[in-house]
Design a protein around this motif. Structure first.
Motif, PDB file in Angstrom:
ATOM      1  N   LYS A   8       0.834  -1.206   0.000  1.00 48.83           N
ATOM      2  CA  LYS A   8       0.000   0.000   0.000  1.00 48.83           C
ATOM      3  C   LYS A   8       0.862   1.247   0.000  1.00 48.83           C
ATOM      4  O   LYS A   8       0.595   2.215  -0.734  1.00 48.83           O
ATOM      5  CB  LYS A   8      -0.922  -0.008   1.224  1.00 48.83           C
ATOM      6  CG  LYS A   8      -1.877   1.176   1.276  1.00 48.83           C
ATOM      7  CD  LYS A   8      -2.812   1.086   2.471  1.00 48.83           C
ATOM      8  CE  LYS A   8      -3.765   2.261   2.516  1.00 48.83           C
ATOM      9  NZ  LYS A   8      -4.679   2.186   3.696  1.00 48.83           N
ATOM     10  N   GLU A   9       1.921   1.232   0.793  1.00 53.60           N
ATOM     11  CA  GLU A   9       2.830   2.380   0.859  1.00 53.60           C
ATOM     12  C   GLU A   9       3.529   2.598  -0.489  1.00 53.60           C
ATOM     13  O   GLU A   9       3.654   3.731  -0.966  1.00 53.60           O
ATOM     14  CB  GLU A   9       3.868   2.154   1.957  1.00 53.60           C
ATOM     15  CG  GLU A   9       4.840   3.305   2.146  1.00 53.60           C
ATOM     16  CD  GLU A   9       5.844   3.011   3.247  1.00 53.60           C
ATOM     17  OE1 GLU A   9       7.034   2.803   2.933  1.00 53.60           O
ATOM     18  OE2 GLU A   9       5.423   2.991   4.421  1.00 53.60           O
ATOM     19  N   GLY A 144      -3.815  -3.646  -6.838  1.00 47.37           N
ATOM     20  CA  GLY A 144      -4.227  -4.431  -5.688  1.00 47.37           C
ATOM     21  C   GLY A 144      -5.517  -5.207  -5.831  1.00 47.37           C
ATOM     22  O   GLY A 144      -5.956  -5.867  -4.878  1.00 47.37           O
ATOM     23  N   LYS A 145      -6.131  -5.192  -7.012  1.00 46.08           N
ATOM     24  CA  LYS A 145      -7.407  -5.890  -7.189  1.00 46.08           C
ATOM     25  C   LYS A 145      -7.226  -7.325  -7.684  1.00 46.08           C
ATOM     26  O   LYS A 145      -8.150  -8.135  -7.606  1.00 46.08           O
ATOM     27  CB  LYS A 145      -8.301  -5.119  -8.161  1.00 46.08           C
ATOM     28  CG  LYS A 145      -8.634  -3.702  -7.698  1.00 46.08           C
ATOM     29  CD  LYS A 145      -9.442  -3.700  -6.417  1.00 46.08           C
ATOM     30  CE  LYS A 145      -9.868  -2.289  -6.046  1.00 46.08           C
ATOM     31  NZ  LYS A 145     -10.628  -2.268  -4.773  1.00 46.08           N
ATOM     32  N   GLY A 146      -6.069  -7.647  -8.250  1.00 50.35           N
ATOM     33  CA  GLY A 146      -5.794  -9.017  -8.662  1.00 50.35           C
ATOM     34  C   GLY A 146      -6.359  -9.436 -10.006  1.00 50.35           C
ATOM     35  O   GLY A 146      -6.288 -10.620 -10.366  1.00 50.35           O
ATOM     36  N   TYR A 147      -6.910  -8.495 -10.781  1.00 48.23           N
ATOM     37  CA  TYR A 147      -7.510  -8.857 -12.070  1.00 48.23           C
ATOM     38  C   TYR A 147      -6.487  -9.509 -12.999  1.00 48.23           C
ATOM     39  O   TYR A 147      -6.777 -10.527 -13.639  1.00 48.23           O
ATOM     40  CB  TYR A 147      -8.086  -7.616 -12.753  1.00 48.23           C
ATOM     41  CG  TYR A 147      -9.400  -7.142 -12.186  1.00 48.23           C
ATOM     42  CD1 TYR A 147     -10.610  -7.676 -12.639  1.00 48.23           C
ATOM     43  CD2 TYR A 147      -9.447  -6.158 -11.207  1.00 48.23           C
ATOM     44  CE1 TYR A 147     -11.822  -7.239 -12.131  1.00 48.23           C
ATOM     45  CE2 TYR A 147     -10.656  -5.712 -10.685  1.00 48.23           C
ATOM     46  CZ  TYR A 147     -11.840  -6.252 -11.151  1.00 48.23           C
ATOM     47  OH  TYR A 147     -13.034  -5.820 -10.634  1.00 48.23           O
ATOM     48  N   TYR A 148      -5.300  -8.910 -13.083  1.00 43.43           N
ATOM     49  CA  TYR A 148      -4.304  -9.441 -14.019  1.00 43.43           C
ATOM     50  C   TYR A 148      -3.691 -10.742 -13.526  1.00 43.43           C
ATOM     51  O   TYR A 148      -3.360 -11.618 -14.332  1.00 43.43           O
ATOM     52  CB  TYR A 148      -3.227  -8.394 -14.317  1.00 43.43           C
ATOM     53  CG  TYR A 148      -3.565  -7.583 -15.543  1.00 43.43           C
ATOM     54  CD1 TYR A 148      -3.127  -7.969 -16.810  1.00 43.43           C
ATOM     55  CD2 TYR A 148      -4.359  -6.443 -15.445  1.00 43.43           C
ATOM     56  CE1 TYR A 148      -3.463  -7.242 -17.941  1.00 43.43           C
ATOM     57  CE2 TYR A 148      -4.700  -5.712 -16.572  1.00 43.43           C
ATOM     58  CZ  TYR A 148      -4.241  -6.109 -17.818  1.00 43.43           C
ATOM     59  OH  TYR A 148      -4.587  -5.388 -18.945  1.00 43.43           O
ATOM     60  N   ASP A 149      -3.517 -10.902 -12.236  1.00 39.31           N
ATOM     61  CA  ASP A 149      -3.005 -12.176 -11.727  1.00 39.31           C
ATOM     62  C   ASP A 149      -3.957 -13.318 -12.077  1.00 39.31           C
ATOM     63  O   ASP A 149      -3.527 -14.402 -12.479  1.00 39.31           O
ATOM     64  CB  ASP A 149      -2.788 -12.111 -10.216  1.00 39.31           C
ATOM     65  CG  ASP A 149      -1.576 -11.287  -9.838  1.00 39.31           C
ATOM     66  OD1 ASP A 149      -0.513 -11.486 -10.463  1.00 39.31           O
ATOM     67  OD2 ASP A 149      -1.687 -10.439  -8.939  1.00 39.31           O
ATOM     68  N   ASP A 181       0.372 -14.308  -6.879  1.00 35.07           N
ATOM     69  CA  ASP A 181       1.037 -13.411  -7.824  1.00 35.07           C
ATOM     70  C   ASP A 181       1.648 -14.204  -8.978  1.00 35.07           C
ATOM     71  O   ASP A 181       2.280 -15.244  -8.763  1.00 35.07           O
ATOM     72  CB  ASP A 181       2.144 -12.610  -7.131  1.00 35.07           C
ATOM     73  CG  ASP A 181       1.601 -11.615  -6.124  1.00 35.07           C
ATOM     74  OD1 ASP A 181       0.413 -11.256  -6.225  1.00 35.07           O
ATOM     75  OD2 ASP A 181       2.374 -11.183  -5.238  1.00 35.07           O
ATOM     76  N   VAL A 182       1.482 -13.713 -10.195  1.00 32.69           N
ATOM     77  CA  VAL A 182       2.056 -14.343 -11.387  1.00 32.69           C
ATOM     78  C   VAL A 182       3.215 -13.479 -11.875  1.00 32.69           C
ATOM     79  O   VAL A 182       3.028 -12.312 -12.220  1.00 32.69           O
ATOM     80  CB  VAL A 182       1.002 -14.489 -12.506  1.00 32.69           C
ATOM     81  CG1 VAL A 182       1.641 -15.084 -13.768  1.00 32.69           C
ATOM     82  CG2 VAL A 182      -0.160 -15.349 -12.030  1.00 32.69           C
ATOM     83  N   ALA A 183       4.422 -14.053 -11.889  1.00 33.07           N
ATOM     84  CA  ALA A 183       5.604 -13.305 -12.319  1.00 33.07           C
ATOM     85  C   ALA A 183       5.584 -13.098 -13.830  1.00 33.07           C
ATOM     86  O   ALA A 183       5.072 -13.928 -14.589  1.00 33.07           O
ATOM     87  CB  ALA A 183       6.875 -14.043 -11.900  1.00 33.07           C
TER      88      ALA A 183
END
Length: 203
Positions: A8-9, A144-149, A181-183
């Motif tokens: 978040k920071e 931070g929503k995770g759509y792309y992961d 998380d997807v690298a």
């Protein structure tokens, strides 16, 4: 500091720094990113190219340089863009026809209006991914929503996952990675193309 607070920071800082850039600077940097991408990658084997439509209020990289190039030089390539589904927290993937009408959604993202032709994640050959920041392990800092992961977890193994970011988003100390998380395979900035260690994909 825990992972959530650290991310978040970092998001707050990187978002603030990018928004401080002028629109003219973003256009210039976007063209430099495009030139680095074009010099390194080829679209000859690509049937489906997935790219994001930039959120202008967030000063995201302008991908129109890439889509214009694909249309003019590689007419066989089908350009695919995402449509956000807030209820399911997944993306729908839409072929971007020349005559398709666009509208701005709640988040400021240009999206195709119905009717449109859907494309499945497993059909993608190259995905260009938006981000705020990155590290050299291929970890991406998004919103931070995770759509792309969720999306990237569904593409086929040989699909090239390429992040587009400004060099100022590079995080030297490394990002905290979570299980979902997807690298990425590569990251392109206005200065360099970073090939992630251990990646054996061409080119």
């Amino acid at each position: 500091m825990d992972y959530t607070s650290l991310k978040k920071e970092l998001r707050t800082r990187l978002d603030r720094e990018r928004k401080a850039l002028s629109k003219e600077a973003i256009q210039d940097l976007s063209q430099q990113v495009f030139e680095k991408w074009r010099a390194r990658f080829t679209l000859k084997p690509v049937a489906y190219l997935h790219l994001f439509q930039p959120i202008q209020k967030r000063n995201e990289i302008d991908t129109s340089f890439i889509s214009d190039y694909a249309r003019k030089r590689h007419g066989h390539v089908k350009i695919v863009v995402p449509v956000v589904n807030p209820s399911s927290e997944h993306l729908t993937h839409v072929e971007l026809a020349n005559d398709i009408e666009m509208e701005i959604n709640h988040w400021g993202i240009p999206e195709p209006k119905l009717p449109f032709k859907k494309v499945f994640p497993m059909q993608m050959d190259m995905v260009l991914v938006p981000m705020l920041g990155f590290d050299l392990d291929g970890n991406r800092l998004g919103y931070g929503k995770g759509y792309y992961d969720r999306f990237l977890s569904l593409v086929h193994p040989q699909c090239l996952k390429i992040g587009l970011c400004l060099e100022q988003g590079k995080i030297e100390s490394g990002l905290p990675a979570e299980p979902h998380d997807v690298a990425l395979d590569y990251i392109v900035t206005e200065e360099l193309v970073y090939r992630i260690s251990g990646n054996n994909k061409a080119p």
